[in-house]
Design a protein around this motif. Structure first.
Motif, mmCIF file in Angstrom:
data_model
loop_
_atom_site.group_PDB
_atom_site.id
_atom_site.type_symbol
_atom_site.label_atom_id
_atom_site.label_comp_id
_atom_site.label_asym_id
_atom_site.label_seq_id
_atom_site.Cartn_x
_atom_site.Cartn_y
_atom_site.Cartn_z
ATOM 1 N N THR A 87 0.938 -1.554 -0.304
ATOM 2 C CA THR A 87 0.107 -0.078 0.330
ATOM 3 C C THR A 87 1.017 1.196 -0.057
ATOM 4 O OG1 THR A 87 -0.207 0.142 2.426
ATOM 5 C CG2 THR A 87 -1.959 -1.040 0.868
ATOM 6 N N SER A 88 1.769 1.413 -0.323
ATOM 7 C CA SER A 88 3.256 2.114 0.410
ATOM 8 C C SER A 88 3.479 2.850 -1.378
ATOM 9 C CB SER A 88 4.632 1.831 0.288
ATOM 10 O OG SER A 88 5.506 3.132 0.124
ATOM 11 N N ASP A 89 3.578 4.006 -1.899
ATOM 12 C CA ASP A 89 3.038 4.359 -2.826
ATOM 13 C C ASP A 89 4.371 4.710 -3.555
ATOM 14 O OD1 ASP A 89 4.388 6.747 -1.231
ATOM 15 O OD2 ASP A 89 2.879 8.365 -1.908
ATOM 16 N N ASN A 90 5.027 4.520 -2.539
ATOM 17 C CA ASN A 90 7.547 4.254 -2.970
ATOM 18 C C ASN A 90 7.172 2.596 -2.026
ATOM 19 O OD1 ASN A 90 9.613 4.123 -3.643
ATOM 20 N ND2 ASN A 90 10.299 6.560 -3.514
ATOM 21 N N ALA A 94 10.058 2.494 1.189
ATOM 22 C CA ALA A 94 9.920 2.042 2.435
ATOM 23 C C ALA A 94 10.684 0.802 2.911
ATOM 24 C CB ALA A 94 7.958 1.946 2.395
ATOM 25 N N LEU A 95 11.014 0.194 1.987
ATOM 26 C CA LEU A 95 12.267 -0.727 2.369
ATOM 27 C C LEU A 95 13.296 -0.535 2.984
ATOM 28 C CD1 LEU A 95 11.857 -4.482 -0.034
ATOM 29 C CD2 LEU A 95 11.443 -3.648 1.987
ATOM 30 N N VAL A 96 13.779 0.785 2.678
ATOM 31 C CA VAL A 96 14.931 1.338 3.152
ATOM 32 C C VAL A 96 14.223 1.433 4.196
ATOM 33 C CG1 VAL A 96 16.443 2.976 2.649
ATOM 34 C CG2 VAL A 96 15.602 1.754 0.493
ATOM 35 N N ALA A 97 13.135 2.468 5.379
ATOM 36 C CA ALA A 97 13.275 2.924 5.887
ATOM 37 C C ALA A 97 13.104 1.740 7.252
ATOM 38 C CB ALA A 97 11.600 4.031 6.092
ATOM 39 N N PHE A 98 12.107 0.810 6.527
ATOM 40 C CA PHE A 98 12.264 -0.271 7.388
ATOM 41 C C PHE A 98 13.494 -1.225 7.873
ATOM 42 C CE2 PHE A 98 11.700 -4.463 7.501
ATOM 43 C CZ PHE A 98 10.533 -4.610 8.629
#
Length: 136
Positions: A87-90, A94-98
């Motif tokens: 559901t992330s627009d990027n 999102a993975l990098v932040a996670f």
């Protein structure tokens, strides 16, 4: 895609997953009462709702039902992570932040998981031996 379980649903499912066997409403109730006052009918309703949502199945045993989990906590967690990622627009950001939020133990668990699935095009040891996941 699954929605996150509510607080009481999670408390019930935690017990069912931990015990890893068919359980009665009474067993779950007795365990929950160690932490909070709660009515039998409340637990029975929650377990029936979880059955209707597809998290539990039940079989009649005498006058009661025995409930058991349809899937594992790991599968539930994976579905929630996948839902959040999709559901992330990027998704890449999102993975990098996670990954940036992960503890050392979580990063090690990720490395172990990648060793198990061995995704095509990804290897675990970055050039120079830093040990991080990287593209070939």
């Amino acid at each position: 895609m699954p929605r996150p379980l509510g607080e009481l649903e999670d408390a019930v499912m935690t017990r069912v997953w931990r015990w890893n066997r068919p359980v009665t409403v009474r067993e779950v109730l007795d365990d929950l009462r160690r932490e909070r006052p709660i009515a039998y009918t409340t637990v029975m309703t929650v377990m029936d709702n979880l059955r209707e949502k597809g998290w539990l199945r039940r079989e009649r045993e005498g006058r009661a039902y025995r409930y058991e989990a349809v899937s594992t906590r790991a599968a539930y967690s994976a579905a929630l992570m996948n839902n959040a990622w999709c559901t992330s627009d990027n998704p890449a950001a999102a993975l990098v932040a996670f990954f940036g939020m992960m503890s050392a133990e979580q990063r090690e668990a990720l490395r172990d998981a990648l060793r198990v699935v061995q995704p095509e095009g990804v290897h675990l040891d970055a050039p120079g031996g830093s040990g991080g996941a990287s593209e070939r």
